[in-house]
Design an enzyme around this catalytic site. Sequence first.
Site, PDB file in Angstrom:
ATOM      1  N   LEU A 103     -24.235  42.686 -28.490  1.00  0.00           N
ATOM      2  CA  LEU A 103     -23.859  43.668 -29.506  1.00  0.00           C
ATOM      3  C   LEU A 103     -23.590  45.031 -28.883  1.00  0.00           C
ATOM      4  CD1 LEU A 103     -26.124  42.658 -32.537  1.00  0.00           C
ATOM      5  CD2 LEU A 103     -23.962  41.693 -31.717  1.00  0.00           C
ATOM      6  N   ASP A 156     -29.539  49.967 -20.187  1.00  0.00           N
ATOM      7  CA  ASP A 156     -29.972  48.562 -20.230  1.00  0.00           C
ATOM      8  C   ASP A 156     -30.703  48.291 -18.910  1.00  0.00           C
ATOM      9  OD1 ASP A 156     -28.737  45.953 -22.071  1.00  0.00           O
ATOM     10  OD2 ASP A 156     -29.806  45.475 -20.223  1.00  0.00           O
ATOM     11  N   ILE A 157     -31.438  47.201 -18.884  1.00  0.00           N
ATOM     12  CA  ILE A 157     -32.111  46.801 -17.636  1.00  0.00           C
ATOM     13  C   ILE A 157     -31.118  46.085 -16.712  1.00  0.00           C
ATOM     14  CG2 ILE A 157     -32.972  44.550 -18.431  1.00  0.00           C
ATOM     15  CD1 ILE A 157     -35.667  45.252 -17.112  1.00  0.00           C
ATOM     16  N   LEU A 178     -37.126  49.495 -20.524  1.00  0.00           N
ATOM     17  CA  LEU A 178     -37.679  50.186 -21.704  1.00  0.00           C
ATOM     18  C   LEU A 178     -39.177  50.429 -21.596  1.00  0.00           C
ATOM     19  CD1 LEU A 178     -35.796  48.171 -24.466  1.00  0.00           C
ATOM     20  CD2 LEU A 178     -35.626  50.660 -24.129  1.00  0.00           C
ATOM     21  N   PHE A 206     -30.943  48.727 -29.584  1.00  0.00           N
ATOM     22  CA  PHE A 206     -30.529  47.322 -29.573  1.00  0.00           C
ATOM     23  C   PHE A 206     -31.091  46.568 -28.364  1.00  0.00           C
ATOM     24  CE2 PHE A 206     -27.348  46.629 -32.973  1.00  0.00           C
ATOM     25  CZ  PHE A 206     -27.352  47.901 -33.513  1.00  0.00           C
ATOM     26  N   GLY A 208     -33.939  44.899 -25.664  1.00  0.00           N
ATOM     27  CA  GLY A 208     -35.194  44.148 -25.712  1.00  0.00           C
ATOM     28  C   GLY A 208     -34.935  42.659 -25.760  1.00  0.00           C
ATOM     29  N   SER A 222     -34.380  42.081 -37.337  1.00  0.00           N
ATOM     30  CA  SER A 222     -33.815  40.732 -37.420  1.00  0.00           C
ATOM     31  C   SER A 222     -34.323  40.005 -38.654  1.00  0.00           C
ATOM     32  CB  SER A 222     -34.208  39.948 -36.170  1.00  0.00           C
ATOM     33  OG  SER A 222     -33.890  38.576 -36.318  1.00  0.00           O
ATOM     34  N   TYR A 272     -41.123  36.781 -31.490  1.00  0.00           N
ATOM     35  CA  TYR A 272     -39.957  37.658 -31.552  1.00  0.00           C
ATOM     36  C   TYR A 272     -39.856  38.310 -32.942  1.00  0.00           C
ATOM     37  CZ  TYR A 272     -34.974  38.713 -32.305  1.00  0.00           C
ATOM     38  OH  TYR A 272     -33.790  39.301 -32.659  1.00  0.00           O
TER      39      TYR A 272
HETATM   40  P1  NAI Z   1     -28.800  40.537 -26.065  1.00  0.00           P
HETATM   41  O1  NAI Z   1     -29.967  39.775 -25.560  1.00  0.00           O
HETATM   42  O2  NAI Z   1     -27.443  40.110 -25.683  1.00  0.00           O
HETATM   43  O3  NAI Z   1     -28.973  42.079 -25.706  1.00  0.00           O
HETATM   44  C1  NAI Z   1     -30.236  42.683 -25.531  1.00  0.00           C
HETATM   45  C2  NAI Z   1     -30.174  43.539 -24.285  1.00  0.00           C
HETATM   46  O4  NAI Z   1     -31.476  44.122 -24.076  1.00  0.00           O
HETATM   47  C3  NAI Z   1     -29.813  42.758 -23.008  1.00  0.00           C
HETATM   48  O5  NAI Z   1     -28.651  43.278 -22.423  1.00  0.00           O
HETATM   49  C4  NAI Z   1     -31.036  42.919 -22.119  1.00  0.00           C
HETATM   50  O6  NAI Z   1     -30.699  43.068 -20.745  1.00  0.00           O
HETATM   51  C5  NAI Z   1     -31.678  44.186 -22.671  1.00  0.00           C
HETATM   52  N1  NAI Z   1     -33.102  44.235 -22.352  1.00  0.00           N
HETATM   53  C6  NAI Z   1     -34.005  43.221 -22.400  1.00  0.00           C
HETATM   54  N2  NAI Z   1     -35.196  43.620 -21.944  1.00  0.00           N
HETATM   55  C7  NAI Z   1     -35.062  44.917 -21.593  1.00  0.00           C
HETATM   56  C8  NAI Z   1     -35.944  45.877 -21.036  1.00  0.00           C
HETATM   57  N3  NAI Z   1     -37.219  45.573 -20.753  1.00  0.00           N
HETATM   58  N4  NAI Z   1     -35.468  47.114 -20.791  1.00  0.00           N
HETATM   59  C9  NAI Z   1     -34.171  47.431 -21.068  1.00  0.00           C
HETATM   60  N5  NAI Z   1     -33.286  46.558 -21.587  1.00  0.00           N
HETATM   61  C10 NAI Z   1     -33.727  45.314 -21.839  1.00  0.00           C
HETATM   62  O7  NAI Z   1     -28.948  40.545 -27.679  1.00  0.00           O
HETATM   63  P2  NAI Z   1     -27.839  40.935 -28.771  1.00  0.00           P
HETATM   64  O8  NAI Z   1     -27.382  39.704 -29.415  1.00  0.00           O
HETATM   65  O9  NAI Z   1     -26.872  41.889 -28.213  1.00  0.00           O
HETATM   66  O10 NAI Z   1     -28.759  41.701 -29.831  1.00  0.00           O
HETATM   67  C11 NAI Z   1     -28.970  43.087 -29.760  1.00  0.00           C
HETATM   68  C12 NAI Z   1     -30.146  43.460 -30.648  1.00  0.00           C
HETATM   69  O11 NAI Z   1     -29.899  43.023 -31.974  1.00  0.00           O
HETATM   70  C13 NAI Z   1     -31.458  42.814 -30.202  1.00  0.00           C
HETATM   71  O12 NAI Z   1     -32.509  43.733 -30.396  1.00  0.00           O
HETATM   72  C14 NAI Z   1     -31.602  41.649 -31.146  1.00  0.00           C
HETATM   73  O13 NAI Z   1     -32.972  41.322 -31.355  1.00  0.00           O
HETATM   74  C15 NAI Z   1     -30.956  42.191 -32.403  1.00  0.00           C
HETATM   75  N6  NAI Z   1     -30.425  41.124 -33.245  1.00  0.00           N
HETATM   76  C16 NAI Z   1     -29.288  40.450 -32.874  1.00  0.00           C
HETATM   77  C17 NAI Z   1     -28.776  39.447 -33.678  1.00  0.00           C
HETATM   78  C18 NAI Z   1     -27.513  38.727 -33.344  1.00  0.00           C
HETATM   79  O14 NAI Z   1     -27.090  37.899 -34.142  1.00  0.00           O
HETATM   80  N7  NAI Z   1     -26.848  39.005 -32.216  1.00  0.00           N
HETATM   81  C19 NAI Z   1     -29.472  39.047 -34.914  1.00  0.00           C
HETATM   82  C20 NAI Z   1     -30.654  39.816 -35.199  1.00  0.00           C
HETATM   83  C21 NAI Z   1     -31.093  40.810 -34.392  1.00  0.00           C
HETATM   84  C1  15L Z   2     -31.490  36.788 -33.953  1.00  0.00           C
HETATM   85  O1  15L Z   2     -32.377  37.594 -34.190  1.00  0.00           O
HETATM   86  C2  15L Z   2     -30.975  36.589 -32.571  1.00  0.00           C
HETATM   87  O2  15L Z   2     -30.956  37.776 -31.831  1.00  0.00           O
HETATM   88  C3  15L Z   2     -29.610  35.926 -32.545  1.00  0.00           C
HETATM   89  O3  15L Z   2     -29.395  35.426 -31.227  1.00  0.00           O
HETATM   90  C4  15L Z   2     -29.503  34.801 -33.557  1.00  0.00           C
HETATM   91  O4  15L Z   2     -30.395  33.769 -33.224  1.00  0.00           O
HETATM   92  C5  15L Z   2     -29.812  35.329 -34.937  1.00  0.00           C
HETATM   93  O5  15L Z   2     -31.072  35.977 -34.963  1.00  0.00           O
HETATM   94  C6  15L Z   2     -29.814  34.265 -36.027  1.00  0.00           C
HETATM   95  O6  15L Z   2     -30.813  34.133 -36.763  1.00  0.00           O
HETATM   96  O7  15L Z   2     -28.793  33.568 -36.175  1.00  0.00           O
END
Ligand code: NAI
Ligand code: 15L
Length: 268
Positions: A15, A34-35, A53, A72, A74, A111, A140
């Site tokens: 995202l 980001d990490i 973080l 975003f 974690g 989420s 989570y």
């Molecule tokens: P993603 O896993 O692709 O991105 C998360 C980023 O956080 C990664 O680039 C990772 O390197 C970074 N990260 C992890 N641990 C870290 C740390 N200790 N320090 C710094 N950075 C760190 O996930 P995505 O899909 O981009 O989601 C972004 C956010 O939205 C997340 O918080 C996720 O929980 C939330 N989310 C996403 C959904 C989806 O459908 N994509 C659904 C619900 C929530």
């Molecule tokens: C989330 O929270 C996750 O970050 C994503 O990868 C999907 O699994 C999404 O929920 C989902 O429920 O479809």
Amino acid sequence: APQKPVLLTGASGNLGRVLAPALAAQGWTLRLTDITPFPDALPAGASFTRLDLSEGLGVARLAEGCGAILHFGGISVEQPFEAVLSPNLRGLYHIYEAARREGARVLFASSNHSIGFHERPQGNEAKIDVDCAFRPDGYYGLSKAYGELMGRLYWDKHGVENVNLRIGSCFPKPVNARMLSTWLSFGDLTRLVTAAVEAPRSGHCVIWACSNNPATFWGRDHRDRIGWQPQDTAEDYRTEVGHILSGDPVEERYQGGGYTSIEYSRSA
Ligand code: NAI
Ligand code: 15L
């Protein structure tokens, strides 16, 4: 565009890589972090700093002068407790402490998994509103409930504004029947983040972050406070994915889908 810089954590994630170029194209000054390294070309007006973080001082320094923090970063899927702990609980605390210091608004990528053990509504059964009970479906989801409550605390005690986006499934398009209910398009995500940052006031609010899906599981939220309405709909994909079911009765019963059945050991 916002007057002050905006910090985006998780910039290198799925995202983050959608939001960074989209918000930069709107003229926003972004600090990306980001990490893992940012894998794409840096958008105009953006800088990138690699940081864990769990490093509170680093987070504080990065947030200096920012008007909003889009959090975003974690762990974004179900993981063991020890893996979730530092990024999602400790990291969240560092974000909120930085926001308090700066008087910045936090947008928290929460989420649906914070409430994933609510059953899916059948027929015209009532849909749950954002003030429903937290029913996390794993460590989570529990960390996301903690994040939303952190926002509640920092608003009540310190007046730190925060918008909690309870994201459904944010992907290029729905890939199964569940996502006809939970899908959030990238366009609706970008418009949601924009509205949440630009709203004159937000207080503490919680938004069901999904597109305009007729099959939604979710009812009322605080979207009117920030003036957001989704424009896209998962319904466009019904013939393509409507038949794609998991075959797992636990997964199909609850809103959190596959996360609810991970290590599920309840017998009655
Ligand atoms: P993603 O896993 O692709 O991105 C998360 C980023 O956080 C990664 O680039 C990772 O390197 C970074 N990260 C992890 N641990 C870290 C740390 N200790 N320090 C710094 N950075 C760190 O996930 P995505 O899909 O981009 O989601 C972004 C956010 O939205 C997340 O918080 C996720 O929980 C939330 N989310 C996403 C959904 C989806 O459908 N994509 C659904 C619900 C929530
Ligand atoms: C989330 O929270 C996750 O970050 C994503 O990868 C999907 O699994 C999404 O929920 C989902 O429920 O479809």
